[in-house]
Design a protein around this motif. Structure first.
Motif, PDB file in Angstrom:
ATOM      1  N   CYS A  16       0.842  -1.214   0.000  1.00  0.00           N
ATOM      2  CA  CYS A  16       0.000   0.000   0.000  1.00  0.00           C
ATOM      3  C   CYS A  16       0.867   1.250   0.000  1.00  0.00           C
ATOM      4  CB  CYS A  16      -0.930   0.003   1.211  1.00  0.00           C
ATOM      5  SG  CYS A  16      -2.252  -1.202   1.137  1.00  0.00           S
ATOM      6  N   SER A  17       1.902   1.239   0.827  1.00  0.00           N
ATOM      7  CA  SER A  17       2.838   2.360   0.871  1.00  0.00           C
ATOM      8  C   SER A  17       3.502   2.546  -0.492  1.00  0.00           C
ATOM      9  CB  SER A  17       3.892   2.116   1.951  1.00  0.00           C
ATOM     10  OG  SER A  17       4.888   3.100   1.916  1.00  0.00           O
ATOM     11  N   ALA A  18       3.916   1.447  -1.088  1.00  0.00           N
ATOM     12  CA  ALA A  18       4.551   1.507  -2.414  1.00  0.00           C
ATOM     13  C   ALA A  18       3.574   2.049  -3.454  1.00  0.00           C
ATOM     14  CB  ALA A  18       5.066   0.130  -2.816  1.00  0.00           C
ATOM     15  N   TRP A  19       2.302   1.696  -3.333  1.00  0.00           N
ATOM     16  CA  TRP A  19       1.300   2.170  -4.280  1.00  0.00           C
ATOM     17  C   TRP A  19       1.149   3.686  -4.167  1.00  0.00           C
ATOM     18  CZ3 TRP A  19      -3.517   4.541  -3.889  1.00  0.00           C
ATOM     19  CH2 TRP A  19      -4.254   4.579  -5.085  1.00  0.00           C
ATOM     20  N   VAL A  20       1.058   4.194  -2.945  1.00  0.00           N
ATOM     21  CA  VAL A  20       0.947   5.644  -2.744  1.00  0.00           C
ATOM     22  C   VAL A  20       2.188   6.344  -3.298  1.00  0.00           C
ATOM     23  CG1 VAL A  20       0.849   7.488  -1.005  1.00  0.00           C
ATOM     24  CG2 VAL A  20      -0.614   5.472  -0.778  1.00  0.00           C
ATOM     25  N   ALA A  21       3.367   5.802  -2.953  1.00  0.00           N
ATOM     26  CA  ALA A  21       4.621   6.383  -3.447  1.00  0.00           C
ATOM     27  C   ALA A  21       4.692   6.320  -4.967  1.00  0.00           C
ATOM     28  CB  ALA A  21       5.814   5.670  -2.822  1.00  0.00           C
ATOM     29  N   SER A  22       4.190   5.237  -5.545  1.00  0.00           N
ATOM     30  CA  SER A  22       4.182   5.099  -7.007  1.00  0.00           C
ATOM     31  C   SER A  22       3.260   6.121  -7.662  1.00  0.00           C
ATOM     32  CB  SER A  22       3.776   3.685  -7.420  1.00  0.00           C
ATOM     33  OG  SER A  22       4.776   2.774  -7.045  1.00  0.00           O
ATOM     34  N   CYS A  23       2.157   6.419  -7.010  1.00  0.00           N
ATOM     35  CA  CYS A  23       1.255   7.460  -7.539  1.00  0.00           C
ATOM     36  C   CYS A  23       1.977   8.803  -7.591  1.00  0.00           C
ATOM     37  CB  CYS A  23      -0.010   7.561  -6.695  1.00  0.00           C
ATOM     38  SG  CYS A  23      -1.160   6.203  -6.931  1.00  0.00           S
ATOM     39  N   LEU A  53      10.724   9.714  -1.060  1.00  0.00           N
ATOM     40  CA  LEU A  53      10.490  10.511   0.148  1.00  0.00           C
ATOM     41  C   LEU A  53       9.175  10.110   0.815  1.00  0.00           C
ATOM     42  CD1 LEU A  53      11.567  14.110  -0.945  1.00  0.00           C
ATOM     43  CD2 LEU A  53      12.739  12.611   0.670  1.00  0.00           C
ATOM     44  N   VAL A  54       8.151   9.975   0.004  1.00  0.00           N
ATOM     45  CA  VAL A  54       6.837   9.588   0.512  1.00  0.00           C
ATOM     46  C   VAL A  54       6.903   8.183   1.111  1.00  0.00           C
ATOM     47  CG1 VAL A  54       4.465   9.037  -0.194  1.00  0.00           C
ATOM     48  CG2 VAL A  54       5.575  11.113  -1.048  1.00  0.00           C
ATOM     49  N   ASN A  55       7.531   7.262   0.404  1.00  0.00           N
ATOM     50  CA  ASN A  55       7.623   5.870   0.844  1.00  0.00           C
ATOM     51  C   ASN A  55       8.347   5.743   2.182  1.00  0.00           C
ATOM     52  OD1 ASN A  55       9.385   3.034   0.419  1.00  0.00           O
ATOM     53  ND2 ASN A  55       7.198   2.930   0.010  1.00  0.00           N
ATOM     54  N   CYS A  56       9.437   6.450   2.347  1.00  0.00           N
ATOM     55  CA  CYS A  56      10.201   6.368   3.592  1.00  0.00           C
ATOM     56  C   CYS A  56       9.360   6.822   4.779  1.00  0.00           C
ATOM     57  CB  CYS A  56      11.485   7.182   3.503  1.00  0.00           C
ATOM     58  SG  CYS A  56      12.549   6.996   4.962  1.00  0.00           S
ATOM     59  N   GLY A  57       8.676   7.925   4.632  1.00  0.00           N
ATOM     60  CA  GLY A  57       7.845   8.436   5.716  1.00  0.00           C
ATOM     61  C   GLY A  57       6.726   7.482   6.105  1.00  0.00           C
ATOM     62  N   VAL A 117       9.237  -5.110  -5.434  1.00  0.00           N
ATOM     63  CA  VAL A 117       9.166  -6.399  -4.736  1.00  0.00           C
ATOM     64  C   VAL A 117      10.547  -7.004  -4.508  1.00  0.00           C
ATOM     65  CG1 VAL A 117       8.294  -8.768  -4.871  1.00  0.00           C
ATOM     66  CG2 VAL A 117       6.831  -6.862  -5.561  1.00  0.00           C
ATOM     67  N   LEU A 118      11.406  -6.974  -5.513  1.00  0.00           N
ATOM     68  CA  LEU A 118      12.697  -7.661  -5.421  1.00  0.00           C
ATOM     69  C   LEU A 118      13.776  -6.854  -4.697  1.00  0.00           C
ATOM     70  CD1 LEU A 118      12.809  -9.200  -9.007  1.00  0.00           C
ATOM     71  CD2 LEU A 118      12.110 -10.318  -6.863  1.00  0.00           C
ATOM     72  N   TRP A 119      13.680  -5.535  -4.713  1.00  0.00           N
ATOM     73  CA  TRP A 119      14.718  -4.716  -4.084  1.00  0.00           C
ATOM     74  C   TRP A 119      14.171  -3.927  -2.887  1.00  0.00           C
ATOM     75  CZ3 TRP A 119      19.771  -4.086  -3.643  1.00  0.00           C
ATOM     76  CH2 TRP A 119      20.269  -2.880  -3.151  1.00  0.00           C
ATOM     77  N   ASN A 120      13.223  -3.025  -3.135  1.00  0.00           N
ATOM     78  CA  ASN A 120      12.780  -2.104  -2.092  1.00  0.00           C
ATOM     79  C   ASN A 120      12.261  -2.815  -0.843  1.00  0.00           C
ATOM     80  OD1 ASN A 120      13.410  -0.031  -3.847  1.00  0.00           O
ATOM     81  ND2 ASN A 120      11.299   0.419  -4.373  1.00  0.00           N
ATOM     82  N   TYR A 121      11.277  -3.672  -1.012  1.00  0.00           N
ATOM     83  CA  TYR A 121      10.679  -4.326   0.159  1.00  0.00           C
ATOM     84  C   TYR A 121      11.706  -5.174   0.894  1.00  0.00           C
ATOM     85  CZ  TYR A 121       7.935  -7.295   3.168  1.00  0.00           C
ATOM     86  OH  TYR A 121       7.471  -7.976   4.266  1.00  0.00           O
ATOM     87  N   GLN A 122      12.457  -5.955   0.160  1.00  0.00           N
ATOM     88  CA  GLN A 122      13.430  -6.851   0.794  1.00  0.00           C
ATOM     89  C   GLN A 122      14.480  -6.064   1.581  1.00  0.00           C
ATOM     90  OE1 GLN A 122      12.622  -9.958   0.858  1.00  0.00           O
ATOM     91  NE2 GLN A 122      11.020  -9.631  -0.646  1.00  0.00           N
TER      92      GLN A 122
END
Length: 137
Positions: A16-23, A53-57, A117-122
């Motif tokens: 969900c966080s990644a989706w918001v950041a992707s938007c 920036l959005v994703n980190c927060g 999926v392969l880099w950020n989340y891990q």
């Protein structure tokens, strides 16, 4: 069973966080490239920076509840992962677009999913927001 449930919940929240950041990322990329005429690779770079920036927060507060970790150490580790993410997204989008001739938005979408999926989340789960024996706890 509880640990699996927590793992699934954390992964779902991270997505969900990644989706918001992707938007944010895609919105800025499209604005720069399609409205302002910035080259798509530069627009991808700025979009990825903004989305990061959005994703980190969101991840710090909501996904990983990393309040026990010192912000400066989280920030330093996040920057390391973020640089990799921006490089993978920018170079991956450019390379896939140039090799295939497909629209850069399609390339960006494919690369963004793979990198998320392969880099950020891990890396965020095991390095940035990890509560193990890391510096600054």
């Amino acid at each position: 069973m509880g640990n699996l449930k927590n793992t699934i919940a954390t992964f779902a929240k991270a997505q969900c966080s990644a989706w918001v950041a992707s938007c944010v990322d895609f919105g800025i990329t499209l604005l720069l490239a399609n409205v302002l005429g910035v080259w798509y690779a530069y627009a991808t770079l700025v979009g990825a920076f903004s989305g990061g920036l959005v994703n980190c927060g969101i991840n710090y507060r909501w996904v990983f509840h990393a309040f026990g970790l010192k912000k400066k150490y989280v920030a330093l580790r996040y920057v390391v992962v973020w640089v990799g993410s921006i490089a993978f997204n920018t170079l991956g989008t450019w390379r896939l677009t140039e090799l295939t001739g497909m629209n850069y938005i399609i390339s960006k979408t494919i690369v963004a999913v793979l990198v998320a999926v392969l880099w950020n989340y891990q890396m965020q789960r095991t390095f940035v927001f990890h509560y193990g024996k890391t510096c600054g706890q």
